[in-house]
Design an enzyme around this catalytic site. Sequence first.
Site, PDB file in Angstrom:
ATOM      1  N   LYS A  22      22.707  25.236  15.010  1.00  0.00           N
ATOM      2  CA  LYS A  22      22.076  25.077  16.198  1.00  0.00           C
ATOM      3  C   LYS A  22      22.904  23.544  16.532  1.00  0.00           C
ATOM      4  O   LYS A  22      24.035  23.610  17.418  1.00  0.00           O
ATOM      5  CB  LYS A  22      21.035  24.762  16.633  1.00  0.00           C
ATOM      6  CG  LYS A  22      20.885  24.161  18.183  1.00  0.00           C
ATOM      7  CD  LYS A  22      19.015  23.632  17.599  1.00  0.00           C
ATOM      8  CE  LYS A  22      19.309  21.630  17.461  1.00  0.00           C
ATOM      9  NZ  LYS A  22      18.463  20.934  18.128  1.00  0.00           N
ATOM     10  N   ASN A  23      23.732  22.621  15.457  1.00  0.00           N
ATOM     11  CA  ASN A  23      23.952  21.248  15.216  1.00  0.00           C
ATOM     12  C   ASN A  23      25.190  21.240  15.145  1.00  0.00           C
ATOM     13  O   ASN A  23      26.385  20.835  15.971  1.00  0.00           O
ATOM     14  CB  ASN A  23      23.516  20.079  14.529  1.00  0.00           C
ATOM     15  CG  ASN A  23      22.338  19.294  14.558  1.00  0.00           C
ATOM     16  OD1 ASN A  23      21.202  19.938  15.652  1.00  0.00           O
ATOM     17  ND2 ASN A  23      21.179  18.577  13.829  1.00  0.00           N
ATOM     18  N   CYS A 116      13.075  10.507  23.328  1.00  0.00           N
ATOM     19  CA  CYS A 116      13.574  10.795  22.746  1.00  0.00           C
ATOM     20  C   CYS A 116      12.104  10.833  22.067  1.00  0.00           C
ATOM     21  O   CYS A 116      11.642   9.509  21.449  1.00  0.00           O
ATOM     22  CB  CYS A 116      14.672  10.922  21.601  1.00  0.00           C
ATOM     23  SG  CYS A 116      14.862  12.148  20.148  1.00  0.00           S
ATOM     24  N   ARG A 121      18.426   7.311  21.294  1.00  0.00           N
ATOM     25  CA  ARG A 121      19.935   7.702  20.909  1.00  0.00           C
ATOM     26  C   ARG A 121      20.671   7.678  21.654  1.00  0.00           C
ATOM     27  O   ARG A 121      21.179   8.047  22.933  1.00  0.00           O
ATOM     28  CB  ARG A 121      19.609   9.283  20.968  1.00  0.00           C
ATOM     29  CG  ARG A 121      18.861  10.098  19.193  1.00  0.00           C
ATOM     30  CD  ARG A 121      19.206  11.194  19.123  1.00  0.00           C
ATOM     31  NE  ARG A 121      18.321  11.841  18.318  1.00  0.00           N
ATOM     32  CZ  ARG A 121      17.975  12.915  18.106  1.00  0.00           C
ATOM     33  NH1 ARG A 121      19.545  13.496  17.959  1.00  0.00           N
ATOM     34  NH2 ARG A 121      16.847  13.335  17.534  1.00  0.00           N
ATOM     35  N   ASP A 304      17.725  14.623   9.035  1.00  0.00           N
ATOM     36  CA  ASP A 304      16.656  16.190   9.686  1.00  0.00           C
ATOM     37  C   ASP A 304      15.430  17.351   9.051  1.00  0.00           C
ATOM     38  O   ASP A 304      15.238  17.527   9.078  1.00  0.00           O
ATOM     39  CB  ASP A 304      17.976  17.084  10.624  1.00  0.00           C
ATOM     40  CG  ASP A 304      17.603  16.395  11.770  1.00  0.00           C
ATOM     41  OD1 ASP A 304      17.533  16.038  11.997  1.00  0.00           O
ATOM     42  OD2 ASP A 304      18.954  16.786  11.694  1.00  0.00           O
ATOM     43  N   ARG A 396      13.652  25.645  19.245  1.00  0.00           N
ATOM     44  CA  ARG A 396      14.548  24.759  19.396  1.00  0.00           C
ATOM     45  C   ARG A 396      15.276  25.444  18.330  1.00  0.00           C
ATOM     46  O   ARG A 396      16.665  24.679  18.430  1.00  0.00           O
ATOM     47  CB  ARG A 396      14.055  23.852  19.847  1.00  0.00           C
ATOM     48  CG  ARG A 396      13.500  23.246  22.035  1.00  0.00           C
ATOM     49  CD  ARG A 396      13.234  22.482  22.370  1.00  0.00           C
ATOM     50  NE  ARG A 396      14.572  21.446  22.424  1.00  0.00           N
ATOM     51  CZ  ARG A 396      14.678  20.245  22.531  1.00  0.00           C
ATOM     52  NH1 ARG A 396      13.167  19.506  22.822  1.00  0.00           N
ATOM     53  NH2 ARG A 396      15.274  19.681  23.114  1.00  0.00           N
TER      54      ARG A 396
END
Length: 416
Positions: A22-23, A116, A121, A304, A396
């Site tokens: 995803k990133n 967030c 961020r 993460d 997500r």
Amino acid sequence: MDKLLIRGGKPLNGVVRISGSKNAALPILLAAPLLTEPTVIDNVPRLRDIQTTLKLLDILGCPSTFTDNVVTLEPSKALNPEAPYDLVRTMRASVLVLGPLLARTGHARVALPGGCAIGARPVNLHLTALEKMGAVFSLEAGYIDGRCDGLKGARIVFDFPTVGGTENLLMAASLAEGTTILENAAREPEVADLADFLNAMGAKISGHGTSVITIEGVPRLGGGRYAIMPDRIEAATYMMAAAITDGELRLEHCPFMELDAVVSKLREMGVQVEATNAGVLVRRREQLVGVDLATQPYPGFPTDVQAQIMALMCVAMGAGSIRETIFENRFMHVQELVRLGAQIRISAQHAFIRGVKNLTGAPVMASDLRASASLVLAGLAARGETLIQRVYHLDRGYEAVEVKLRAVGADIERLA
């Protein structure tokens, strides 16, 4: 509000194929305004953020189709420079259209990203760097309005190796006049994947994967075909799923080389991680033991994966500690793990974990994407039933997570 119900205590055994990252996929898709020819992108994960990105691109004038993990982009000459709040508020990565729109049209109007749960961020690093290339910004009614009369190459030194800032500047500089040098750039594999994609479309980027990246601007980017790299965070999570359930998983399409810091800590804890021709084999080789670690920008231990390895340490012998250096509010999963019987103490940005013999199922609430993953891992190991009220977060970040886990022996179901 969807929920996951897990009946724990079952070893996971079998094969898991790791999804596309995803990133990596989000910035590559958001580079679409730079392109002038049709482009096919393979190995795109089917996630809510991806669907939101494609909706945004359609509004910007880059329509697409998405079938069987393949996105086909049809760039348009008539680009709309505005990214509306209704879409940007659901996905912070939307700010990455700033660079491409400024480079291609000289104008970008992008809603300020929303809050967030895991910490601030700020986008100031993006804006300051783009200003050095000739952009001028104003804040109007919650929108960042940027304009330029053609971006110019510049030497940019980031105060911090920001992933999003590096990605935004990579895209902007690809069409800028002259040469841009990014110093203290982010080294994450997803940044390198974006650079490889841009090069495949005709950019001239070198040094990606290091802290100094050089971009020679070109007049245009064309099109082509490119495959997204596998998701290293998902791979790390399934490694820990094998370890926490005392099972054995073989991970196909696993980015082993990009997980060196994670693999090192897992081996230190007593987990066997072995790269084979058929994939990466993961299983316990002995009793798990606690370790000490600190999250760091790549190639250090990824933030993460902090929540996931904390879940693993909850059932390890002895004590361990985690220092979170990236986000100031990324321990919200701790109290939920404590509800399952974990022994964790927080002091500022440190978490001190003492392993317990068993976790016990209970209702818990997920606060963010990676916290969701940690609670799934804990639930897989816990005795009894764990009900995770997860809102939408797992959609997500993981592709059909309960389907993949069920295929390797987990007793897990999604509840409406």
